[in-house]
Design a protein around this motif. Structure first.
Motif, mmCIF file in Angstrom:
data_model
loop_
_atom_site.group_PDB
_atom_site.id
_atom_site.type_symbol
_atom_site.label_atom_id
_atom_site.label_comp_id
_atom_site.label_asym_id
_atom_site.label_seq_id
_atom_site.Cartn_x
_atom_site.Cartn_y
_atom_site.Cartn_z
ATOM 1 N N ILE A 253 0.845 -1.192 0.000
ATOM 2 C CA ILE A 253 0.000 0.000 0.000
ATOM 3 C C ILE A 253 0.878 1.238 0.000
ATOM 4 C CG2 ILE A 253 -1.742 1.297 1.315
ATOM 5 C CD1 ILE A 253 -2.483 -1.447 2.634
ATOM 6 N N THR A 254 0.520 2.224 -0.817
ATOM 7 C CA THR A 254 1.189 3.518 -0.761
ATOM 8 C C THR A 254 0.141 4.618 -0.621
ATOM 9 O OG1 THR A 254 1.168 4.072 -3.142
ATOM 10 C CG2 THR A 254 2.942 2.642 -2.358
ATOM 11 N N VAL A 255 0.527 5.679 0.089
ATOM 12 C CA VAL A 255 -0.351 6.840 0.278
ATOM 13 C C VAL A 255 0.496 8.108 0.323
ATOM 14 C CG1 VAL A 255 -2.115 5.551 1.587
ATOM 15 C CG2 VAL A 255 -0.235 6.691 2.801
ATOM 16 N N PRO A 256 -0.092 9.262 0.013
ATOM 17 C CA PRO A 256 0.608 10.532 0.238
ATOM 18 C C PRO A 256 0.632 10.855 1.729
ATOM 19 C CG PRO A 256 -1.616 10.971 -0.503
ATOM 20 C CD PRO A 256 -1.437 9.469 -0.561
ATOM 21 N N CYS A 257 1.666 11.514 2.178
ATOM 22 C CA CYS A 257 1.765 11.775 3.617
ATOM 23 C C CYS A 257 1.829 13.264 3.937
ATOM 24 C CB CYS A 257 2.979 11.056 4.213
ATOM 25 S SG CYS A 257 4.578 11.725 3.760
ATOM 26 N N ASP A 258 1.389 13.568 5.162
ATOM 27 C CA ASP A 258 1.587 14.867 5.804
ATOM 28 C C ASP A 258 0.695 15.971 5.230
ATOM 29 O OD1 ASP A 258 2.454 17.001 7.268
ATOM 30 O OD2 ASP A 258 4.588 16.660 6.893
ATOM 31 N N MET A 259 -0.283 16.385 6.015
ATOM 32 C CA MET A 259 -1.178 17.464 5.597
ATOM 33 C C MET A 259 -0.453 18.799 5.425
ATOM 34 S SD MET A 259 -4.210 16.392 4.914
ATOM 35 C CE MET A 259 -5.159 17.930 4.940
ATOM 36 N N LYS A 260 0.767 18.913 5.922
ATOM 37 C CA LYS A 260 1.553 20.125 5.663
ATOM 38 C C LYS A 260 1.843 20.287 4.177
ATOM 39 C CE LYS A 260 3.918 20.146 10.143
ATOM 40 N NZ LYS A 260 5.236 19.974 10.818
ATOM 41 N N LEU A 261 1.777 19.189 3.433
ATOM 42 C CA LEU A 261 2.030 19.224 1.990
ATOM 43 C C LEU A 261 0.740 19.355 1.178
ATOM 44 C CD1 LEU A 261 4.752 16.424 1.695
ATOM 45 C CD2 LEU A 261 5.101 18.901 1.757
ATOM 46 N N TRP A 262 -0.383 19.526 1.848
ATOM 47 C CA TRP A 262 -1.666 19.656 1.138
ATOM 48 C C TRP A 262 -1.612 20.850 0.202
ATOM 49 C CZ3 TRP A 262 -5.761 16.461 0.856
ATOM 50 C CH2 TRP A 262 -6.934 16.952 0.266
ATOM 51 N N SER A 263 -2.126 20.650 -1.027
ATOM 52 C CA SER A 263 -2.034 21.708 -2.034
ATOM 53 C C SER A 263 -3.138 21.545 -3.067
ATOM 54 C CB SER A 263 -0.674 21.651 -2.737
ATOM 55 O OG SER A 263 -0.602 20.504 -3.571
ATOM 56 N N VAL B 206 7.390 12.410 1.024
ATOM 57 C CA VAL B 206 6.168 12.854 0.360
ATOM 58 C C VAL B 206 5.126 11.737 0.371
ATOM 59 C CG1 VAL B 206 5.205 13.795 -1.788
ATOM 60 C CG2 VAL B 206 7.517 14.426 -1.082
ATOM 61 N N SER B 207 5.600 10.501 0.460
ATOM 62 C CA SER B 207 4.715 9.337 0.473
ATOM 63 C C SER B 207 5.099 8.396 1.606
ATOM 64 C CB SER B 207 4.805 8.578 -0.862
ATOM 65 O OG SER B 207 4.341 9.348 -1.939
ATOM 66 N N LEU B 208 4.151 7.529 1.962
ATOM 67 C CA LEU B 208 4.387 6.422 2.882
ATOM 68 C C LEU B 208 4.066 5.115 2.175
ATOM 69 C CD1 LEU B 208 2.741 7.846 6.126
ATOM 70 C CD2 LEU B 208 5.177 7.383 5.821
ATOM 71 N N MET B 209 4.796 4.070 2.524
ATOM 72 C CA MET B 209 4.564 2.743 1.963
ATOM 73 C C MET B 209 4.428 1.736 3.105
ATOM 74 S SD MET B 209 7.056 2.758 -1.391
ATOM 75 C CE MET B 209 5.864 1.864 -2.398
#
Length: 233
Positions: A130-140, A223-226
């Protein structure tokens, strides 16, 4: 992700540095799995770039895509594809050896239900990547354009996976070295990052992310988590 963004992805993914390295990560993962290749699901497959990797490594995959455009693109590439919802996968219980869900959970309101469905279709001992984008600080604006509902922390991703019934074997950061660049670019973005790149820039970014294979950076913010996970019973 809407049809226009799917079409951008299909046009770009063969050459784009990010998608190429993500496919390389999948290849390395497949080589480490014990036993012979079996049945696999590629959930949220879009045009099937990762489904092709599974085929190349001897798996019998099905590309599962919610939208018409993605499923059609996968079929046009002669890939086995079905339209389906990650919250109700069109597969029998315990019939799959491997499930891949690359950048899927962040699009779905009930992410734990998706993980629960992964567990349902996996055989005992089956694996999930599974991969996902991480960290709401990077929300854009990129997140908005591609239909993200959230970005994850390690804790929120761990909670979703474990509450869904899978056991985490490994959780790590990816795209770490380029995080400062991503943060800078996305603060100024007004649309998604899915666009054709200058070949020189693409090659430079590719060289940076490939270097992460050899550096001890996976515990740092990226930028991502796995996640690698298994069904244990």
């Amino acid at each position: 992700m809407d049809g226009a963004e799917i079409q951008k992805l299909v046009a770009l993914e063969d050459r784009h540095w990010w998608y190429r390295e993500r496919r390389a990560l999948l290849r390395r993962y497949l080589r480490r799995l014990p036993g012979a290749p079996g049945r696999a699901l590629d959930i949220g497959a879009a045009g099937g770039g990762n489904t092709r990797v599974l085929l190349q490594h001897g798996w019998s995959p099905i590309a599962v895509e919610y939208g018409h455009d993605g499923a059609t693109a996968a079929r046009q590439r002669a890939l086995p594809a079905v339209r389906g919802d990650g919250r109700a996968l069109p597969v029998r219980p315990g019939s799959v050896d491997l499930v891949c869900a690359f950048d899927v959970l962040e699009h779905i309101d009930d992410d734990e239900r998706v993980v629960s469905e992964m567990r349902r279709v996996l055989r005992p001992g089956g694996s999930a990547l599974i991969t996902v984008p991480c960290d709401m600080k990077l929300w854009s604006a990129h997140d908005v354009a591609v239909g993200h509902l959230r970005r994850y922390t390690r804790d929120t991703l761990r909670a979703a996976v474990e509450r869904g019934g899978l056991r985490i074997e490994r959780l790590w950061s990816w795209n770490v070295l380029l995080r400062p660049t991503a943060a800078y670019v996305r603060k100024r973005s007004t649309t998604s990052d899915l666009k054709k790149m200058n070949p020189i820039v693409n090659a430079a970014l590719s060289a940076v992310i490939v270097s992460e294979r050899y550096l001890p950076v996976q515990s740092l913010p990226g930028v991502s988590l796995m996640v690698e996970a298994v069904r244990t019973d």
